[in-house]
Design a protein around this motif. Structure first.
Motif, short mmCIF file in Angstrom:
data_model
loop_
_atom_site.label_atom_id
_atom_site.label_comp_id
_atom_site.label_asym_id
_atom_site.label_seq_id
_atom_site.Cartn_x
_atom_site.Cartn_y
_atom_site.Cartn_z
N GLU A 347 0.86 -1.18 0.00
CA GLU A 347 0.00 0.00 0.00
C GLU A 347 0.90 1.23 0.00
N VAL A 348 0.57 2.18 -0.86
CA VAL A 348 1.32 3.43 -0.90
C VAL A 348 0.33 4.58 -0.87
N LYS A 349 0.58 5.55 0.00
CA LYS A 349 -0.28 6.73 0.10
C LYS A 349 0.60 7.97 0.15
N LYS A 350 0.25 8.99 -0.58
CA LYS A 350 0.90 10.29 -0.51
C LYS A 350 2.42 10.15 -0.41
N SER A 351 2.98 9.41 -1.33
CA SER A 351 4.42 9.15 -1.28
C SER A 351 4.98 9.09 -2.68
N HIS A 352 6.25 9.45 -2.80
CA HIS A 352 6.93 9.32 -4.08
C HIS A 352 7.96 8.22 -3.99
N LEU A 353 7.83 7.22 -4.86
CA LEU A 353 8.83 6.17 -4.94
C LEU A 353 9.67 6.48 -6.18
N GLY A 354 10.95 6.72 -5.98
CA GLY A 354 11.83 7.09 -7.10
C GLY A 354 11.98 5.97 -8.11
N ASN A 355 12.60 6.30 -9.23
CA ASN A 355 12.78 5.31 -10.29
C ASN A 355 13.46 4.05 -9.76
N GLY A 356 12.98 2.94 -10.17
CA GLY A 356 13.65 1.67 -9.87
C GLY A 356 13.47 1.16 -8.46
N VAL A 357 12.61 1.76 -7.66
CA VAL A 357 12.38 1.25 -6.29
C VAL A 357 11.73 -0.13 -6.38
N LYS A 358 12.18 -1.03 -5.50
CA LYS A 358 11.60 -2.37 -5.46
C LYS A 358 10.93 -2.57 -4.11
N MET A 359 9.69 -2.97 -4.17
CA MET A 359 8.92 -3.17 -2.93
C MET A 359 8.11 -4.43 -3.17
N GLY A 360 8.72 -5.55 -2.85
CA GLY A 360 8.17 -6.82 -3.31
C GLY A 360 6.98 -7.37 -2.55
N HIS A 361 6.96 -7.18 -1.22
CA HIS A 361 5.95 -7.92 -0.47
C HIS A 361 5.51 -7.19 0.79
#
Ligand code: UD1
Ligand code: CA
Length: 454
Positions: A347-361
């Motif tokens: 779950e992502v809220k009001k956030s910036h994940l930069g290029n290439g971020v990995k968030m697998g599980h």
């Protein structure tokens, strides 16, 4: 030839069994009434007159287009409803197009054809009919043996013989303005106590005037929404129209009957949409994406080459080549840079994940700014809420967040840092530092020195 328009929307619509007026029930994200308003836009020279009565304020409130409202305080029938527009239109237009707000499928083209038919008509009235075996409670058009139209009888008051007729009144008219206002005053109450607009036909015929009939090729256009079964039929047809347009423009749809896209959405070429997917509101999707199955996207912007499997997105922004799902949720203000990978249950809220971020599980990221190529280990949580307010988490590029890290915000973690599995990070972490434990402490400093107490 100046054209005005009247849209009837005053009825109570008992058959809908609803606390809400029928004409504002949303069809693919828009109030039913807005379809008629938009469809007459190209024929009318002045803002359409919308006749409201039942729950008038609610109907007015949900109408965003430029229209003039008139009030029919008591719903005494369709003729009585049109009369309320007399003051607004008399002397201002030459012909008047009349339709109903409960007929959202009537196309711009039909209104154009009807208007053109009336312009060449020597008589004062043209109307739209449909033919076939239709049982929707439509009025029957009665003709004499020579095929000349005589009158319309409403189903409620028709004789057995009249009910056998297979030509029906669609309830859409184009009338010479001067004649209309005079004729309306001649209409008498029907046996059920209503003033029927359909009586215009008989009045024209009685004074030897010509009446023209435009027969629709597609009788579905005349479906009126009187109950929720009709409502579902209409929604399906509107949806088919939208999906066909996308397919003709180069979007692949797997089982389009199970794909729900609202008008106003844009989708790029060679994108594939899988079943049980809803795309709504102000959403833009780029080229070569794969969306669904089982995805819901509201008011979001998606770049090219994105894959979104079984996920829910709301007011999110995805750059190109983002891959997510199954079972991800993006809430308002989620911004995923290019090549972000989000696996299951994130779950992502009001956030910036930069290029290439990995968030697998299994992670929650809220109120955060995550730098490029950060690896977010399984079960990482930004503890962004302290019971009173939301606090921010900042993570620098290249950092490795170990599995099950709790990031207790406000918190800043530098670049190329590391958090150990299960760390509860309560204090800021510098560039290149490694922290472990509960609460987390530094075991490798910025200068590479290793803490000997470990
Ligand atoms: C009407 C026609 C019928 C036609 C059918 C097509 C009449 C008498 N009958 O029947 O011949 O086959 O449409 O769909 O016109 N309304 C008002 N004020 C009123 C009554 C109705 O504004 O006092 C509005 C309703 O909100 C609705 C429209 O007029 O939008 C049509 O009324 P409705 O009761 O649905 O007429 P139908 O029985 O469908
Ligand atoms: Ca109706």
């Amino acid at each position: 030839m100046k054209v005005g328009c009247v849209i009837l929307a005053a009825g109570m619509s008992k058959r809908m069994k609803s606390a809400k007026p029928k004409v504002i029930h949303a069809l693919l994200g828009k109030p039913m009434l807005s379809y008629s308003i938009e469809a007459v836009q190209s024929v009318t020279d002045i803002p359409p007159v919308v006749v409201v009565g039942y729950a008038a304020d609610e109907v007015k409130k949900s109408t965003i287009q430029d229209v003039t409202f008139t009030i029919q305080a008591e719903q005494l029938g369709t003729a009585h409803a049109v009369m309320t527009a007399e003051k607004t239109l008399k002397g201002k237009v030459d012909i008047v197009v009349i339709t109903s707000a409960d007929m959202p499928l009537v196309t711009e083209k039909t209104f154009e054809q009807l208007k053109n038919l009336q312009i060449t008509n020597t008589g004062p009235l043209s109307l739209v009919s449909i033919q076939g075996d239709i049982s929707r409670g439509f009025g029957r058009i009665i003709r004499d043996n020579d095929g000349k139209v005589l009158r319309i009888v409403e189903e409620k008051v028709a004789t057995q013989d009249e009910l056998l007729g297979k030509e029906y009144n669609a309830g859409i008219y184009c009338v010479a303005s001067d004649w209309l206002w005079e004729a309306l005053h001649k209409i008498k109450k029907s046996s059920v106590g209503e003033y029927y607009l359909t009586d215009l036909l008989e009045i024209a015929v009685a004074s030897g005037k010509n009446v023209e009939v435009l027969t629709l090729n597609d009788p579905d256009e005349a479906i009126g929404v009187n109950n929720r079964i009709h409502f579902a039929e209409v929604e399906k047809i509107l949806r088919e129209r939208i999906n066909e347009e996308f397919m003709l423009a180069g979007v692949t749809m797997v089982d389009p009957e199970r794909i729900y896209i609202e008008a106003g959405v844009t989708i790029g070429q060679d994108t594939i949409i899988y079943p049980d997917t809803y795309i709504r509101g102000n959403t833009r999707i780029g080229k070569n994406c794969e969306i669904g199955p089982g995805t819901i996207i509201d008011d979001s912007a998606i770049g090219d080459y994105c894959t979104i499997l079984k996920s829910v997105l709301e007011e999110a922004l995805l750059e190109d080549h983002v891959e997510m799902g199954p079972f991800c949720r993006l809430r308002s203000g989620a911004h995923l840079g290019s090549h972000v990978h989000m696996g299951n249950f994130g779950e992502v809220k009001k956030s910036h994940l930069g290029n290439g971020v990995k968030m697998g599980h299994f992670s929650y990221i809220g109120d955060a700014e995550i730098g490029e190529d950060v690896n977010i280990g399984a079960g990482t949580i930004t503890c962004n809420y302290d019971g009173q307010k939301k606090n921010k988490t900042v993570i620098g590029a290249g950092t490795f967040i170990g599995s099950d890290t709790m990031l207790v915000a406000p918190l800043t973690i530098g670049k190329n840092a590391v958090t150990g599995a299960g760390a509860v990070v309560t204090k800021d972490v510098g560039d290149g530092e490694k922290v472990v434990g509960v609460p987390a402490h530094v075991i490798k400093k910025q200068n590479g020195e290793v803490d000997n107490n470990e």
